[in-house]
Scaffold this motif. Structure first.
Motif, PDB file in Angstrom:
ATOM      1  N   GLU A 343       0.742  -1.142   0.037  1.00  0.00           N
ATOM      2  CA  GLU A 343       0.025  -0.090  -0.094  1.00  0.00           C
ATOM      3  C   GLU A 343       0.744   1.345   0.182  1.00  0.00           C
ATOM      4  O   GLU A 343       2.097   1.369   0.396  1.00  0.00           O
ATOM      5  CB  GLU A 343      -0.913  -0.046   1.388  1.00  0.00           C
ATOM      6  CG  GLU A 343      -2.309  -0.322   0.957  1.00  0.00           C
ATOM      7  CD  GLU A 343      -3.081   0.622   0.117  1.00  0.00           C
ATOM      8  OE1 GLU A 343      -2.746   1.589   0.000  1.00  0.00           O
ATOM      9  OE2 GLU A 343      -4.050   0.209  -0.264  1.00  0.00           O
ATOM     10  N   ASP A 364       3.652  -0.137   4.787  1.00  0.00           N
ATOM     11  CA  ASP A 364       2.211   0.029   4.428  1.00  0.00           C
ATOM     12  C   ASP A 364       1.755  -1.247   3.799  1.00  0.00           C
ATOM     13  O   ASP A 364       2.360  -1.424   2.778  1.00  0.00           O
ATOM     14  CB  ASP A 364       1.851   1.219   4.187  1.00  0.00           C
ATOM     15  CG  ASP A 364       1.977   2.317   5.271  1.00  0.00           C
ATOM     16  OD1 ASP A 364       1.523   2.225   6.236  1.00  0.00           O
ATOM     17  OD2 ASP A 364       2.444   3.418   4.654  1.00  0.00           O
ATOM     18  N   GLY A 366      -2.013  -3.528   2.881  1.00  0.00           N
ATOM     19  CA  GLY A 366      -3.298  -3.471   2.962  1.00  0.00           C
ATOM     20  C   GLY A 366      -3.709  -5.013   3.279  1.00  0.00           C
ATOM     21  O   GLY A 366      -3.094  -6.095   2.648  1.00  0.00           O
ATOM     22  N   LYS A 472      -3.952   7.241  -6.212  1.00  0.00           N
ATOM     23  CA  LYS A 472      -3.941   7.593  -4.744  1.00  0.00           C
ATOM     24  C   LYS A 472      -3.030   9.173  -4.815  1.00  0.00           C
ATOM     25  O   LYS A 472      -3.118   9.688  -3.916  1.00  0.00           O
ATOM     26  CB  LYS A 472      -3.158   6.637  -4.145  1.00  0.00           C
ATOM     27  CG  LYS A 472      -4.148   5.490  -3.915  1.00  0.00           C
ATOM     28  CD  LYS A 472      -3.705   4.479  -2.931  1.00  0.00           C
ATOM     29  CE  LYS A 472      -4.903   3.538  -2.315  1.00  0.00           C
ATOM     30  NZ  LYS A 472      -4.733   3.229  -0.918  1.00  0.00           N
TER      31      LYS A 472
END
Length: 495
Positions: A343, A364, A366, A472
């Motif tokens: 992520e 990170d 997900g 994003k």
């Protein structure tokens, strides 16, 4: 007419006064730089070099023999023995004005200048002479001065004929990466650094303009600072002798010196901001954080860790710990059947570098919320902090409804696990932080997941990860790197 004795004496006195006045007038009209240079060098027959003796052990040394050997060659030789505190047992130094003891640690009963070794140096040049060296031939320091004055190198060195004579090395220092890399010198006898025993000569102004001119170990600190500035050292074929009664002759003395030397070296490297030393042949030395210590930086404010303000990137020990933690967490998730994907900035690092972004401070991932129950460690973290058999800490994050896996109880470098769930074909979650990349996205990016190299292993990533990242972060994010919060600090400089 015959002169009387009184008249002759008067005429002589007048003549002498006229000569003195002529000399004073001539001296007054000389350029200031010429007068200053002459005063620093001393007279034509006097020494132009001050010897600094810094690298020695108070408990076992050959300093008296070293000092005596240079005084035999030049009785007026200026010499300064430099120590942090008063050596014990006391050094048997001759009680003459040109041999001084300088103590670097400030004291209540001494003026500030007494702890600054540069105040003891009145010559243009200094020679750093290690314990165990001995002067055996006249004029060696003067010949080194002439080589230095000829230009080319900012330092010249002569090996000591000890059991550990100096050798040339290449040295590259990267402050941004907290790293010093040593290797073979491609153009010896001109090199970046020396390893071993040598007498090193340089201009006093060069030495004392360094941030830590006499930090120990002297060779380590000196060459890290000079190599960073692009200064080279020229090795000369005029060796100094070794002490007739060398220091550290017993096994116990050598053991004690090696132990204290390692501690000093580690403290110096940390103080100078070096966390990793790479040697020729691939050997690595680490001087940063590990599982038993805190991480190298404190709480991150505004997504901008403190080291970025120092124009540095993530310390290599922290990157190593993040890679280890990420590999371990991914292994646990895969074994438990938990669907996960890279992520945010971690996916961006994989797409851009195949690794963690060089200035990032966490990883990170997900995960599917419905898979949390498949993993024993995540189930345990629902109830409280869990330290597993490898020392990693699994817990619920205090900032919201997501999980965090810390490197250890002491070192809080971590991997964040963000539980997402699908709603009408869109992946969403219950905790949103004020990050520009923290947005919902279509589930089709996860159907299927694709492998992507990351941090030394293959991790799962969204398919069409370029479009995923641009959703994003914005268009062109892979090709245009930027710090996490450009409003506070941009990659090209302060905002």
């Amino acid at each position: 007419m015959r002169l009387t004795r009184c008249q002759a004496a008067l005429a002589a006195a007048i003549t002498l006064n006229l000569l003195v006045l002529f000399y004073v007038s001539w001296l007054h009209h000389q350029p200031r730089s010429s007068r200053t240079r002459g005063s620093r060098r001393g007279s034509a027959s006097g020494p132009r070099v001050t010897i600094l003796v810094r690298e020695f052990e108070a408990f076992d040394n050959a300093i008296p023999e070293l000092v005596d050997s240079f005084l035999q060659q030049e009785p007026a030789q200026p010499m300064v023995v430099v120590a942090d505190t008063l050596p014990y047992p006391p050094l048997a130094l001759p009680r003459i004005p040109n041999v001084r003891l300088a103590l670097l640690q400030p004291a209540l009963d001494r003026p500030a200048a007494a702890s600054r070794p540069e105040t003891y140096v009145a010559t243009e040049y200094v020679a750093l002479v290690p314990d165990g060296a001995r002067a055996e031939a006249p004029g060696q320091l003067e010949r080194m001065v002439e080589v230095l004055r000829a230009g080319g190198a900012r330092l010249v060195a002569a090996p000591v004929a000890s059991t550990n004579p100096a050798r040339c090395l290449a040295l590259n220092v990267s402050l941004r990466e907290w790293t010093a890399r040593y290797g073979p010198a491609p153009s010896a006898p001109r090199c970046d650094a020396l390893d071993g025993d040598a007498v090193v000569l340089l201009r006093a102004r060069d030495l004392f303009n360094l941030s830590a001119p006499l930090a120990r170990p002297v060779g380590t600190g000196l060459f890290l600072q000079t190599a960073l500035r692009g200064w080279t050292v020229q090795m000369l074929d005029m060796p100094f002798g070794a002490a007739r009664q060398p220091p550290l002759a017993t096994a116990h003395a050598r053991w004690k010196a090696e132990r204290e030397g390692r501690a000093r070296r580690a403290a110096l490297l940390r103080a100078l901001g070096i966390r990793l030393v790479s040697w020729e042949g691939g050997r690595l030395e680490w001087f940063g954080c590990n599982k038993e210590t805190p991480r190298c930086f404190g709480t991150v404010v505004g997504d901008t860790p403190a080291y970025l303000y120092e124009e540095r990137w993530t310390p290599p020990c922290c990157l190593r710990a993040l890679r280890e933690t990420a590999r371990y967490v991914v292994g646990v998730l895969e074994a438990a059947g938990v669907r996960y994907w890279l992520e945010g900035g971690s996916l961006l690092g994989a797409a851009r570098h195949g690794d963690i972004i060089p200035w990032d401070y966490d990883v990170d991932l997900g995960i599917y919320l419905e898979d949390v129950g498949n993993c024993e460690q995540l189930r345990g973290a629902e109830a409280g902090s869990v330290v597993d058999e490898r020392g990693f800490v699994w817990e619920k994050a205090v900032e919201g409804d997501f999980f965090r896996v810390q490197y250890s109880e002491s070192n809080h470098l971590h991997v964040d696990l963000w539980p997402f769930y699908p709603r009408n074909g869109v992946m969403t979650k219950d905790t949103w932080l004020d990050h520009r990349q923290d947005v919902e996205f279509p589930e089709h990016f996860l159907q299927p997941l694709v492998p992507l190299p990351f941090a030394g292993f293959m991790a799962q990533a969204p398919n069409n990860y370029r479009r995923f990242l641009e959703l994003k972060f914005g268009p062109g994010v892979i090709e245009n790197p930027e710090y996490p919060n450009p409003a506070l600090l941009s990659l090209g400089g302060s905002s």
